[in-house]
Structures are given as C-alpha cells and as structure tokens.
Design a protein around this motif. Structure first.
Motif, PDB file in Angstrom:
ATOM      1  N   UNK B  11      -2.371  -2.617   7.656  1.00 33.06           N
ATOM      2  CA  UNK B  11      -2.219  -1.668   6.285  1.00 33.06           C
ATOM      3  C   UNK B  11      -1.380  -2.829   5.774  1.00 33.06           C
ATOM      4  N   UNK B  12      -1.488  -2.550   3.988  1.00 39.25           N
ATOM      5  CA  UNK B  12      -1.045  -3.256   2.678  1.00 39.25           C
ATOM      6  C   UNK B  12       1.242  -2.609   2.979  1.00 39.25           C
ATOM      7  N   UNK B  13       1.656  -3.834   2.360  1.00 43.30           N
ATOM      8  CA  UNK B  13       3.040  -2.790   2.374  1.00 43.30           C
ATOM      9  C   UNK B  13       3.856  -4.642   2.664  1.00 43.30           C
ATOM     10  N   UNK B  14       5.060  -3.824   2.489  1.00 43.24           N
ATOM     11  CA  UNK B  14       6.025  -4.484   2.700  1.00 43.24           C
ATOM     12  C   UNK B  14       6.797  -5.383   4.120  1.00 43.24           C
ATOM     13  N   UNK B  16       8.848  -6.573   7.297  1.00 40.91           N
ATOM     14  CA  UNK B  16      10.573  -6.685   7.376  1.00 40.91           C
ATOM     15  C   UNK B  16      10.884  -6.472   8.953  1.00 40.91           C
ATOM     16  N   UNK B  44       4.610   0.953   3.280  1.00 39.02           N
ATOM     17  CA  UNK B  44       3.917   1.590   2.586  1.00 39.02           C
ATOM     18  C   UNK B  44       4.583   2.727   2.358  1.00 39.02           C
ATOM     19  N   UNK B  45       4.575   2.779   0.648  1.00 39.82           N
ATOM     20  CA  UNK B  45       4.625   3.213  -0.328  1.00 39.82           C
ATOM     21  C   UNK B  45       5.813   4.590   0.687  1.00 39.82           C
ATOM     22  N   UNK B  46       7.179   4.269   0.647  1.00 44.39           N
ATOM     23  CA  UNK B  46       7.935   4.767   1.390  1.00 44.39           C
ATOM     24  C   UNK B  46       8.152   4.905   2.571  1.00 44.39           C
ATOM     25  N   UNK B  47       7.332   4.994   3.285  1.00 47.12           N
ATOM     26  CA  UNK B  47       7.195   5.203   4.896  1.00 47.12           C
ATOM     27  C   UNK B  47       7.009   3.674   5.154  1.00 47.12           C
ATOM     28  N   UNK B  49       6.240   1.914   9.199  1.00 45.01           N
ATOM     29  CA  UNK B  49       5.339   2.185  10.301  1.00 45.01           C
ATOM     30  C   UNK B  49       5.860   0.758  11.367  1.00 45.01           C
ATOM     31  N   UNK B  67      11.094  -9.396   4.424  1.00 38.37           N
ATOM     32  CA  UNK B  67      10.870  -8.240   2.799  1.00 38.37           C
ATOM     33  C   UNK B  67      10.541  -8.907   2.016  1.00 38.37           C
ATOM     34  N   UNK B  69       5.904  -9.558   0.499  1.00 40.96           N
ATOM     35  CA  UNK B  69       4.873  -8.402   0.373  1.00 40.96           C
ATOM     36  C   UNK B  69       4.166  -9.317   1.310  1.00 40.96           C
ATOM     37  N   UNK B  70       2.638  -8.048   2.370  1.00 35.07           N
ATOM     38  CA  UNK B  70       1.760  -8.123   2.878  1.00 35.07           C
ATOM     39  C   UNK B  70       0.586  -7.363   2.397  1.00 35.07           C
TER      40      UNK B  70
END
Lengths: 459, 80
Positions: B11-14, B16, B44-47, B49, B67, B69-70
């Motif tokens: 899923x998209x997000x940042x 780490x 993703x949205x402060x969560x 995973x 860090x 963006x993906x």
C-alpha cells in the motif's frame, strides 16, 4: 466588522480541511490567505482556495509541513504578516512561534513560553494545582511498594502505576487491590528502568469509566478570558475522537459552571492567549472532574462550539493575534441548542480501521437546515497516504439533542463517498446505538460498541 | 537478472528502513532474508505496518531510500 490593523495576509501552515477552514476565516475578515503545499498536495483544495501558494518540499510531512524554516521562508517570501498553524503538524511546537517572533511575524496562537509550559505534563499539572483546578490525585516519586500501598489506601483502588520518566504507555500498570500491588510495583519499576534508564514510579488514582469533557477558552492579550462552553468527547476509538457534541449531555448546571470556571481560571493563571482547550476527565458516577491537559491550539472539534455560540473561533484567533481586545464579554456569549460532530475518515472499520487512501470518485456532502460540513476534498480529489485520514466533519445543530440527532440521521443518510472505504456506515450505526442516544457512555464505550458492530456484520 | 525477486509496497505511504530513528536498519544489502523477515515499515496515515520480504534470498539493492514516499506496488528492494 472590525478591521485588522497589522495583519493583511496570513500564511496557513497546514493542509486539508483545517487549512480550508482558516482560509475561509481569513476571507471573511477581508484578508488574504497563502497556502503551503508538499509535492503531493499541489492540486489540493487548500491550494485552490488560497490567494497564493508556496511549495515547501516532498510529500512526507517531515520533509514539508513539519519544517519550521520552510514555513518561515514561505511566509516571508509571500509577504505575510502572520502564520496560522491549524492543528497537528507544528501547531504545538514552540519552535514555530519562536521562529515567527525572530522573523518579525505574528504567530496566531499562544506565546511560545506559555505553549512550552502547558505542553509539559508535570508543569501543567502544577499550574492547575496553583489555580485550584482539581487534578487526578497522584503521589510523588516513590521508592518502595510499601509507600505505594500507603498512597493507594489513601486515595482508594484501583490505582495506576506510572513511570516517572514515562511516555508512550510504557511502564503503566493498573492495580485493583493491595494483594497485587507489590508484584506490579516491582515489574513496573523494572520495565521503567529498562525503557527509560530510570526505575522511578509514581501512583495515580484510576478514574474508572470516565467521560472526557473539555472546555473551549478564548483569551486576548488584554487580560480578558472567556469560555465557549464545554464539549463532550467521550466517543473515542483507541483515544481518537469520532463523535463530539456540545453541551455535554446530562451534566448538571452546577458541574458545568465549575468546569467553565476551572478552565478560565487556569487559562488566566498561565497567561494563555488565543483559542485553547482545557481537557478534563469526569467520573461518570460522582461527576467529580479532574484536569488532564491543555491543548494550545484550535481543535478538530471546534465547530460544535461555534455552532452553539455563533462565534467564529478562527476569526477570533486572528483578531487576538492582531492585538485586539475581545469584542464581547462572557455575558454576551449565549448557548443555543445542541451541536454534534461526526468525523468521517478514510478507513475501513471492518478491517480494524485500516487506512484507505486513494481517489474519491464522488463526494456528496449533506446540506439543508442545521447542517455544516468542513472538508478539504472535492469529488475527484485524492486522499494522500502521507497525512491524516480525515475526509470531512459533518456537524449538525438542533434546538434540542433529539432534533440534532434527527438531523444527524438525515445528514449522514445524504452523505455519500465512493472510491475509498469510510467510517460513514459506522457513524450511521452509532446513531441507532441506545447508549449514544441516551447519552450513557464513557471513554471505553465506543470500543465495546465497535466490537459488537463488527461481529454483527453487514445488514 | 531473471533470478531477481522484488519486494513491493502493498500500500502507499512512507517507507522506513529502521524501527525508530535511533535503531539500526532492519536489514542491509547482502543480508539473507526469509519470507517472514521484516525489511521495513510503511507509514500510511499515521499507522505503521511492518513489511516482510515475502520471498527468501539475499538482498541485492534497495530501490527506495529511508523515509521515501512510495506508491502501492512500487519496488522497495530486490532479492536474489
């Protein structure tokens, strides 16, 4: 309308619905608003609605919305006189007001030192005690289980054991009786030593099944402090508020009076300026209340207080920052009816609220009498994975709580979102939940309801 | 190159590479991973995973920096 003396252009250091909300307040005051945006937000509504916009960096918030120097640079470059932080991001980071002052900009919020002081749990608690605001009975740092037992006997079980150096929930233990206290103390101390290098423990009275009630305060730089009533915010999922309302249902007048007085006393004592919130836990059984913390910012749920008072809190923040005295006193503030807010988030409540970013194909907002929606999205916009999951806040106002609930049912039925998962269906179900309609809930109630609701399945 | 296996963002997000800023990276280039080895986190949205490799092999390269963006389906790292 009172014209502003020094502020003609405001930099809005935020995104999403709160950035749009601040831009609207600026425009209502006849001043210009400048947006900032990350690479992911170049097409976002807050950029479209602003009078100008400045790019501040890559999508991750750390590389854009959380960079103080990027915000200051943008404000200066765009010719702004003031900076509004919104909520979240830098809103409670005292480095921003400090940097604003250093750059000759007005920060729309409290003084940096006041923000730092109220942001420190220990200092805030001490200031509350100085202002005769009740706090949760707690011990000082304790060395032995025997001392902890003595304190627990004084305040009554259950108690919480907390790490003196604590944070993030580590080293916190609930103890229900004296039989288990010693073992829990030893374990909590060992855990605190491992996590923080400090095994110091203190004991706090545990408020069982409390309600979360907060008071909205507003203070100017001339020593005037008023409150805009209280908000009931007990309906939370894992400490995230989902539904808020004002007034707090079922609280007797004298308790509300005491809460209001305590909040304004604390705000005056700390020299607070602008809009702020004083949070309390209220014991559902005894209605005794205890100070938790001060939120030195505008809050997500500020709209319910605006609906019942008719006061634009964001516009007042800007006027206060401009140095103006409040144009009304406490006696001029009247409360009418009941306002309720529902947060509609891009999450899938049937999959443990997993985030659901993506393109919103259709966003059909409710309207009509007594309905307000705050959003930073239009149909076709994309909900970014980098920021919070808020789609919109749906607010309703009724003359009575019953009327507000009826309006909420109608408004949430009109509300339609396609393309992403949302909490809308859950919010509609909450309106049929007896404990909600009867206002017999506490901060743990919604978590229980969600478990039942998920088990019940689609219907 | 046909032996290369990619680990993709579900899923998209940042992305780490470390559990927290003070800790070392979960895995490095040259490390052997199993299907259940944690290779990073996506916020993703402060969560947050945990992301597991899903395949076994040796890490050849990281395609996204710490860090970064993906988007969903984007290749995070290559395993051979």
């Amino acid at each position: 309308m009172t014209g502003l003396t020094s502020i003609r252009r405001v930099l809005v250091a935020n995104r999403g619905e709160i950035a749009v909300r601040v831009i609207r307040a600026c425009h209502d005051l006849g001043i210009e608003a400048v947006a900032v945006y990350s690479e992911a937000d170049a097409q976002a509504m807050h950029v479209r609605e602003a009078d100008a916009a400045v790019a501040i960096g890559p999508a991750p918030a750390k590389a854009s919305y959380l960079r103080v120097e990027a915000i200051i640079e943008a404000a200066l470059e765009a010719g702004c006189q003031a900076v509004h932080p919104g909520y979240g991001f830098l809103a409670e980071n005292a480095d921003l007001p400090r940097a604003c002052v250093a750059a000759g900009l007005t920060f729309i919020g409290p003084d940096a030192d006041v923000m730092t002081a109220v942001g420190d749990k220990v200092e805030a608690r001490q200031m509350a005690e100085e202002a005769s605001v009740p706090t949760v009975p707690g011990s000082g740092r304790l060395a032995t289980p025997a001392e902890a037992t003595e304190f627990a006997e004084q305040v009554g079980y259950p108690v919480m054991l907390k790490a003196a150096a604590g944070g993030g929930g580590r080293g916190i233990r609930r103890v229900d009786d004296s039989a288990t206290l010693e073992a829990a103390f030893v374990a909590a101390s060992r855990e605190a030593e491992a996590a923080f290098g400090d095994g110091g423990i203190f004991v706090e009275k545990c408020i069982v099944d409390p309600r979360h009630v907060e008071v909205q305060v507003l203070a100017d730089t001339h020593g005037n402090v008023v409150h805009l009533g209280e908000r009931e915010c007990s309906l939370q999922r894992r400490r995230q508020k989902l539904v808020e309302e004002s007034p707090a249902p079922g609280l007797p007048e004298e308790v509300r009076d005491q809460l209001w007085a305590a909040a304004t006393r604390l705000a005056a004592h700390v020299g607070y300026t602008g809009a702020g919130t004083v949070e309390f836990l209220v014991d559902s059984a005894t209605l005794d209340f205890y100070f938790i913390e001060v939120n030195a910012r505008i809050q997500v749920e500020h709209g319910v207080s605006e609906l019942v008072t008719g006061i634009d809190l964001i516009a007042e923040q800007i006027r206060v920052a401009d140095g103006q005295p409040l144009s009304f006193g406490q006696e001029d503030i009247t409360f009418r009816g009941c306002a309720i807010e529902f947060r509609v988030n891009a999450e899938n409540p049937r999959q443990n609220f997993f985030p659901s970013p993506g393109q919103v194909e259709l966003l059909k907002l409710p309207g009509g009498p007594g309905v307000r929606t705050d959003t930073g999205l239009d149909s076709g916009d994309t909900i970014q994975p980098f920021y919070d999951s808020m789609i919109a806040k749906a607010l309703v106002l009724g003359r009575t709580r019953e009327e507000a609930l009826a309006r909420a049912r109608r408004a949430l039925a009109e509300f339609e979102v396609t393309g992403v998962h949302t909490t809308l269906e859950l919010q509609r179900s909450i309106l049929d939940w007896k404990l909600f309609t009867r206002a017999e809930f506490h901060t743990g109630s919604l978590d229980d309801f969600i478990v039942e609701w998920v088990a019940r399945g689609d219907h | 190159m046909s032996d290369d296996l990619s680990v993709q963002a579900p899923f998209p997000g940042v992305f780490y590479r470390k559990p927290d800023p003070e800790s070392p990276e979960f895995v490095q280039v040259g490390d052997d991973v199993q299907a259940d080895t944690v290779v990073g986190l996506i916020e993703v949205m402060k969560m947050f995973q945990e992301i597991t490799a899903g395949v076994a092999g040796k890490i050849v390269s990281f395609e996204v920096e710490n860090e970064g963006a993906v988007s969903a389906g984007q290749v995070l790292l290559v395993v051979r």
